[in-house]
Design a protein around this motif. Structure first.
Motif, mmCIF file in Angstrom:
data_model
loop_
_atom_site.group_PDB
_atom_site.id
_atom_site.type_symbol
_atom_site.label_atom_id
_atom_site.label_comp_id
_atom_site.label_asym_id
_atom_site.label_seq_id
_atom_site.Cartn_x
_atom_site.Cartn_y
_atom_site.Cartn_z
ATOM 1 N N SER A 66 3.763 14.230 -0.424
ATOM 2 C CA SER A 66 5.199 13.699 0.061
ATOM 3 C C SER A 66 5.027 12.113 0.529
ATOM 4 N N GLY A 67 3.748 11.725 0.665
ATOM 5 C CA GLY A 67 3.705 10.495 1.419
ATOM 6 C C GLY A 67 3.332 9.275 0.319
ATOM 7 N N SER A 68 3.546 8.077 0.873
ATOM 8 C CA SER A 68 2.978 6.943 0.111
ATOM 9 C C SER A 68 2.360 5.701 0.914
ATOM 10 N N VAL A 69 1.532 4.963 0.291
ATOM 11 C CA VAL A 69 0.958 4.261 1.165
ATOM 12 C C VAL A 69 1.395 2.838 0.843
ATOM 13 N N SER A 70 1.828 2.047 1.850
ATOM 14 C CA SER A 70 2.200 0.824 1.374
ATOM 15 C C SER A 70 1.487 -0.283 2.581
ATOM 16 N N GLY A 71 0.984 0.559 3.501
ATOM 17 C CA GLY A 71 0.033 -0.235 4.618
ATOM 18 C C GLY A 71 -1.395 -0.264 4.005
ATOM 19 N N VAL A 72 -2.189 0.259 5.049
ATOM 20 C CA VAL A 72 -3.792 0.127 4.880
ATOM 21 C C VAL A 72 -4.333 1.562 5.183
ATOM 22 N N VAL A 73 -5.080 2.037 4.691
ATOM 23 C CA VAL A 73 -5.997 3.331 5.119
ATOM 24 C C VAL A 73 -7.465 2.680 4.919
ATOM 25 N N VAL A 74 -8.236 2.853 6.053
ATOM 26 C CA VAL A 74 -9.572 2.334 5.738
ATOM 27 C C VAL A 74 -10.549 3.466 6.596
ATOM 28 N N GLY A 75 -11.700 3.474 5.888
ATOM 29 C CA GLY A 75 -12.546 4.413 6.225
ATOM 30 C C GLY A 75 -13.338 3.992 7.382
ATOM 31 N N ASP A 76 -13.705 2.680 7.728
ATOM 32 C CA ASP A 76 -14.774 2.227 8.595
ATOM 33 C C ASP A 76 -14.207 1.447 9.679
ATOM 34 N N ILE A 89 -11.728 10.359 1.552
ATOM 35 C CA ILE A 89 -10.214 9.728 1.626
ATOM 36 C C ILE A 89 -9.465 10.145 0.464
ATOM 37 N N THR A 90 -8.293 11.114 0.659
ATOM 38 C CA THR A 90 -7.667 11.538 -0.492
ATOM 39 C C THR A 90 -6.275 11.081 -0.171
ATOM 40 N N VAL A 91 -5.473 10.390 -1.257
ATOM 41 C CA VAL A 91 -4.105 10.118 -1.141
ATOM 42 C C VAL A 91 -3.364 10.898 -2.372
ATOM 43 N N ALA A 92 -2.914 11.826 -2.164
ATOM 44 C CA ALA A 92 -2.075 12.642 -3.122
ATOM 45 C C ALA A 92 -0.836 12.061 -3.502
ATOM 46 N N GLY A 93 -0.449 11.296 -2.778
ATOM 47 C CA GLY A 93 0.981 10.491 -3.231
ATOM 48 C C GLY A 93 0.765 9.312 -3.811
ATOM 49 N N VAL A 94 1.504 8.211 -3.763
ATOM 50 C CA VAL A 94 1.352 6.871 -4.509
ATOM 51 C C VAL A 94 0.964 5.865 -3.299
ATOM 52 N N VAL A 95 -0.158 5.047 -4.201
ATOM 53 C CA VAL A 95 -0.252 3.770 -3.535
ATOM 54 C C VAL A 95 0.681 2.623 -3.985
ATOM 55 N N THR A 96 1.480 2.065 -3.006
ATOM 56 C CA THR A 96 2.316 0.987 -3.663
ATOM 57 C C THR A 96 1.566 -0.417 -3.890
ATOM 58 N N SER A 97 2.373 -1.298 -4.435
ATOM 59 C CA SER A 97 1.664 -2.399 -4.684
ATOM 60 C C SER A 97 1.230 -3.193 -3.445
ATOM 61 N N VAL A 112 -7.427 9.406 -5.329
ATOM 62 C CA VAL A 112 -6.137 8.709 -5.183
ATOM 63 C C VAL A 112 -5.351 9.267 -6.463
ATOM 64 N N GLY A 113 -4.012 9.499 -5.944
ATOM 65 C CA GLY A 113 -3.257 9.956 -7.206
ATOM 66 C C GLY A 113 -2.747 8.567 -8.164
ATOM 67 N N VAL A 114 -1.516 8.026 -7.619
ATOM 68 C CA VAL A 114 -1.162 6.895 -8.298
ATOM 69 C C VAL A 114 -1.450 5.671 -7.713
#
Length: 143
Positions: A66-76, A89-97, A112-114
């Motif tokens: 249900s979520g999207s990423v328009s910010g930053v997800v970082v592992g380290d 790191i799993t993103v089932a939603g959309v990583v935006t531009s 990552v999904g989309v």
């Protein structure tokens, strides 16, 4: 899993050496969620418009469908040279531009999904799968 469970406020910087479970509904544009040290689990049910950083350790980060990423997800931890844990790191939603998924140092596993933004495994030997959209960079093993 031991450590402490935290519900996500606007800014979270706690327990530098703890193994934490951090649960967030969303992460606002001006917010930073930082697991700091330890083997953390960070889960976001909705959108990530700010920054989610796992810090050093072998961490698990998830953004649900249900979520999207328009910010930053970082592992380290965001600096590319500090935490060298092997992160998932799993993103089932959309990583935006404008979104970035960064594995950083360590042998990371990224799903990552989309992807309309950037998915970068970083240093070391990384496994990565992007279901559709922009392909990943900085990885050695496609899934």
């Amino acid at each position: 899993m031991h450590g402490q469970r935290h519900d996500c406020p606007g800014h979270l910087r706690e327990r530098p050496d703890g193994n934490d479970v951090i649960l967030c509904a969303t992460v606002d544009a001006d917010a930073t969620v930082d697991g700091l040290g330890g083997d953390d689990t960070i889960a976001v049910a909705g959108s990530v418009n700010g920054t989610v950083s796992a810090g050093a350790g072998m961490d698990h980060l998830s953004v649900f469908a249900s979520g999207s990423v328009s910010g930053v997800v970082v592992g380290d931890g965001g600096d590319g040279d500090g935490g060298d844990g092997d992160d998932h790191i799993t993103v089932a939603g959309v990583v935006t531009s404008s979104g970035d998924i960064l594995g950083g140092a360590g042998n990371d596993f990224l799903l990552v999904g989309v992807n309309n933004g950037l998915v970068n495994g970083g240093d070391s030997s990384d496994y990565c799968r992007v279901a559709s959209g922009n392909g990943p960079v900085g990885f050695e093993y496609p899934l």
